[in-house]
Design a protein around this motif. Structure first.
Motif, mmCIF file in Angstrom:
data_model
loop_
_atom_site.group_PDB
_atom_site.id
_atom_site.type_symbol
_atom_site.label_atom_id
_atom_site.label_comp_id
_atom_site.label_asym_id
_atom_site.label_seq_id
_atom_site.Cartn_x
_atom_site.Cartn_y
_atom_site.Cartn_z
ATOM 1 N N LYS A 1 0.844 -1.197 0.000
ATOM 2 C CA LYS A 1 0.000 0.000 0.000
ATOM 3 C C LYS A 1 0.879 1.246 0.000
ATOM 4 N N PHE A 2 0.296 2.350 -0.487
ATOM 5 C CA PHE A 2 0.951 3.648 -0.476
ATOM 6 C C PHE A 2 0.028 4.634 0.235
ATOM 7 N N TYR A 3 0.576 5.374 1.210
ATOM 8 C CA TYR A 3 -0.224 6.305 2.000
ATOM 9 C C TYR A 3 0.355 7.719 1.906
ATOM 10 N N ASN A 4 -0.528 8.720 2.032
ATOM 11 C CA ASN A 4 -0.022 10.076 2.171
ATOM 12 C C ASN A 4 0.408 10.306 3.622
ATOM 13 N N ASN A 5 1.021 11.446 3.864
ATOM 14 C CA ASN A 5 1.511 11.806 5.190
ATOM 15 C C ASN A 5 0.452 12.643 5.895
ATOM 16 N N GLU A 6 -0.090 12.111 6.960
ATOM 17 C CA GLU A 6 -1.120 12.813 7.717
ATOM 18 C C GLU A 6 -0.613 13.049 9.143
ATOM 19 N N ASN A 7 -0.115 14.264 9.363
ATOM 20 C CA ASN A 7 0.413 14.643 10.683
ATOM 21 C C ASN A 7 1.524 13.698 11.150
ATOM 22 N N GLY A 8 2.388 13.310 10.208
ATOM 23 C CA GLY A 8 3.531 12.484 10.563
ATOM 24 C C GLY A 8 3.262 11.003 10.617
ATOM 25 N N HIS A 9 2.057 10.564 10.247
ATOM 26 C CA HIS A 9 1.704 9.149 10.250
ATOM 27 C C HIS A 9 1.055 8.781 8.918
ATOM 28 N N PRO A 10 1.034 7.492 8.563
ATOM 29 C CA PRO A 10 0.324 7.093 7.347
ATOM 30 C C PRO A 10 -1.136 7.510 7.409
ATOM 31 N N GLY A 11 -1.610 8.150 6.325
ATOM 32 C CA GLY A 11 -2.991 8.630 6.272
ATOM 33 C C GLY A 11 -3.819 7.849 5.273
ATOM 34 N N LYS A 12 -4.336 8.547 4.248
ATOM 35 C CA LYS A 12 -5.178 7.903 3.250
ATOM 36 C C LYS A 12 -4.327 7.196 2.205
ATOM 37 N N GLU A 13 -4.876 6.111 1.686
ATOM 38 C CA GLU A 13 -4.188 5.396 0.613
ATOM 39 C C GLU A 13 -4.189 6.239 -0.655
ATOM 40 N N ILE A 14 -3.086 6.211 -1.390
ATOM 41 C CA ILE A 14 -3.000 6.958 -2.637
ATOM 42 C C ILE A 14 -2.830 6.043 -3.842
ATOM 43 N N SER A 15 -2.894 4.748 -3.633
ATOM 44 C CA SER A 15 -2.867 3.816 -4.761
ATOM 45 C C SER A 15 -4.290 3.585 -5.240
ATOM 46 N N LEU A 16 -4.431 3.292 -6.521
ATOM 47 C CA LEU A 16 -5.756 3.173 -7.129
ATOM 48 C C LEU A 16 -6.340 1.773 -7.031
ATOM 49 N N PHE B 1 2.422 9.163 -7.562
ATOM 50 C CA PHE B 1 3.278 10.337 -7.434
ATOM 51 C C PHE B 1 3.477 10.655 -5.960
ATOM 52 N N ILE B 2 4.684 11.074 -5.617
ATOM 53 C CA ILE B 2 4.998 11.359 -4.218
ATOM 54 C C ILE B 2 4.394 12.700 -3.823
ATOM 55 N N PRO B 3 3.497 12.721 -2.829
ATOM 56 C CA PRO B 3 2.928 13.991 -2.373
ATOM 57 C C PRO B 3 4.014 14.915 -1.819
ATOM 58 N N GLN B 4 3.710 16.212 -1.750
ATOM 59 C CA GLN B 4 4.691 17.176 -1.276
ATOM 60 C C GLN B 4 5.146 16.878 0.144
ATOM 61 N N SER B 5 4.266 16.319 0.951
ATOM 62 C CA SER B 5 4.592 16.019 2.351
ATOM 63 C C SER B 5 5.226 14.640 2.534
ATOM 64 N N GLY B 6 5.517 13.944 1.425
ATOM 65 C CA GLY B 6 6.137 12.629 1.511
ATOM 66 C C GLY B 6 5.151 11.494 1.354
ATOM 67 N N VAL B 7 5.681 10.275 1.338
ATOM 68 C CA VAL B 7 4.844 9.103 1.107
ATOM 69 C C VAL B 7 5.270 7.970 2.035
ATOM 70 N N PHE B 8 4.307 7.138 2.413
ATOM 71 C CA PHE B 8 4.565 5.918 3.181
ATOM 72 C C PHE B 8 4.332 4.719 2.265
ATOM 73 N N VAL B 9 5.271 3.778 2.272
ATOM 74 C CA VAL B 9 5.126 2.522 1.536
ATOM 75 C C VAL B 9 5.013 1.403 2.565
ATOM 76 N N SER B 10 3.970 0.592 2.459
ATOM 77 C CA SER B 10 3.747 -0.442 3.481
ATOM 78 C C SER B 10 3.769 -1.836 2.887
ATOM 79 N N LEU B 11 3.998 -2.803 3.774
ATOM 80 C CA LEU B 11 4.057 -4.209 3.401
ATOM 81 C C LEU B 11 3.314 -5.024 4.442
ATOM 82 N N GLN B 12 2.534 -5.987 3.954
ATOM 83 C CA GLN B 12 1.762 -6.850 4.844
ATOM 84 C C GLN B 12 1.683 -8.243 4.244
ATOM 85 N N VAL B 13 2.018 -9.262 5.020
ATOM 86 C CA VAL B 13 1.967 -10.619 4.521
ATOM 87 C C VAL B 13 0.525 -11.117 4.508
ATOM 88 N N LEU B 14 0.142 -11.796 3.414
ATOM 89 C CA LEU B 14 -1.196 -12.380 3.291
ATOM 90 C C LEU B 14 -1.189 -13.871 3.587
#
Length: 313
Positions: free
Chosen positions: A169-184, A209-222
């Motif tokens: 998953k890819f998240y925007n930066n929301e107050n220094g923590h992962p926020g909303k997903e930005i992947s489609l 695209f990387i938002p101005q405030s940065g991006v979070f990239v996450s990984l989760q095992v299924l």
């Protein structure tokens, strides 16, 4: 006679297509995932105290359903505003240069995070300037284990086999923590011991695209897959009898292990328990209530790497 076993399929209410890899939470720290066909199995024998399921998936409204008389089909409705803030762009013909952030690799078994399906790990990448940047590849470090423990330090030693499915998953930066997903869309990949000590995921077609405030990239095992990449009905928890006779479910660790590093000065790694309702992200650092030997050893980050295009003008 009550039914103790049920296979349920999650579908899009508008298209009737399956909702792949939806998260099914039990609201007690446990849960499971639907497979690529939107199917999951819930048994009252294993979870007699669970009376409600909480189901979520990218682009859909959350669903709450009772486990009593669980139907064969569950319908999820699209969330109209779920992707309002996603930057959707046509093909960019402008000139660009390619930049890389190298991953941090390590095959030391004792420096690794043990993936469980109840945890998601996210790594933060800042955006140092206003130039438009598109992520094209993500490099995930993995640790391979030798079949023969005595040969574990030899790079040419035979490795233990595995075939494991991950969700990204890819998240925007929301107050220094992962926020909303930005992947489609939902992004998954399968990794085996044949991929070596890193897996490179090509996301150039995802228009991330990387938002101005940065991006979070996450990984989760299924979970583990068969040789064709289909998610298996893995045993997600180990059952251990406590002193008072009750059964405690401990999350199963899946391979490959994920190497952590002490080469990054800032704490850029965040962790959350995905099946707890209203789960919260926590920075992986000392004093954050994590009881981890990794932190005790100063290993505070999972060293994901990135390749991205930096567009001119």
């Amino acid at each position: 006679m009550s039914i103790n076993f049920a296979q349920t399929t999650i579908k899009d209410a508008e298209t009737n297509y399956p909702v792949s890899y939806a998260t099914v939470s039990f609201n007690n720290g446990n849960g499971l995932f639907a497979n690529d066909e939107g199917q999951f199995i819930f048994t009252k024998r294993l979870y007699p105290d669970i009376d409600t399921l909480y189901i979520s998936a990218l682009g859909f409204k959350d669903l709450k359903v009772a486990t009593a008389n669980l139907p064969e089909t569950l319908l999820m409705y699209p969330e109209v505003n779920a992707l309002d803030e996603v930057l959707i762009s046509a093909k960019i013909d402008r000139k660009f240069k390619v930049e890389d952030i190298k991953p941090y690799l390590d095959d030391d078994y004792y420096k690794c995070w043990l993936p469980t399906i109840e945890s998601e790990i996210a790594v933060y990448f800042n955006n140092p300037d206003e130039a438009l940047k598109k992520i094209t590849k993500v490099h995930f470090p993995i640790t391979l284990e030798s079949k023969d423990w005595e040969k574990r330090k030899r790079s040419n030693a035979d490795k233990k086999p595995f075939s494991t499915l991950f969700k990204v998953k890819f998240y925007n930066n929301e107050n220094g923590h992962p926020g909303k997903e930005i992947s489609l869309r939902t992004i998954v990949f399968r990794v085996t011991e044949k991929d070596g000590d890193k897996f490179t995921l090509d996301v150039s077609d995802e228009n991330i695209f990387i938002p101005q405030s940065g991006v979070f990239v996450s990984l989760q095992v299924l979970g583990y897959t068969d040789d064709k990449g289909k998610l298996l009905s893995n045993k997600k928890y180990k059952e251990i009898k406590s002193n008072d006779g009750s059964i405690i479910k401990i999350p199963t660790n899946f391979r490959p292990l994920l190497p952590f590093t002490d080469k990054i000065s800032e704490n850029k790694t965040y962790v959350k328990r995905v099946f707890v309702n209203d789960n919260k992200w926590t920075r992986f650092e000392r004093g954050s209530n994590f009881q981890s030997t990794l932190l005790q050893s100063g290993l505070n980050n999972y060293g994901i790497g990135l390749t991205f295009n930096v567009y001119k003008d």
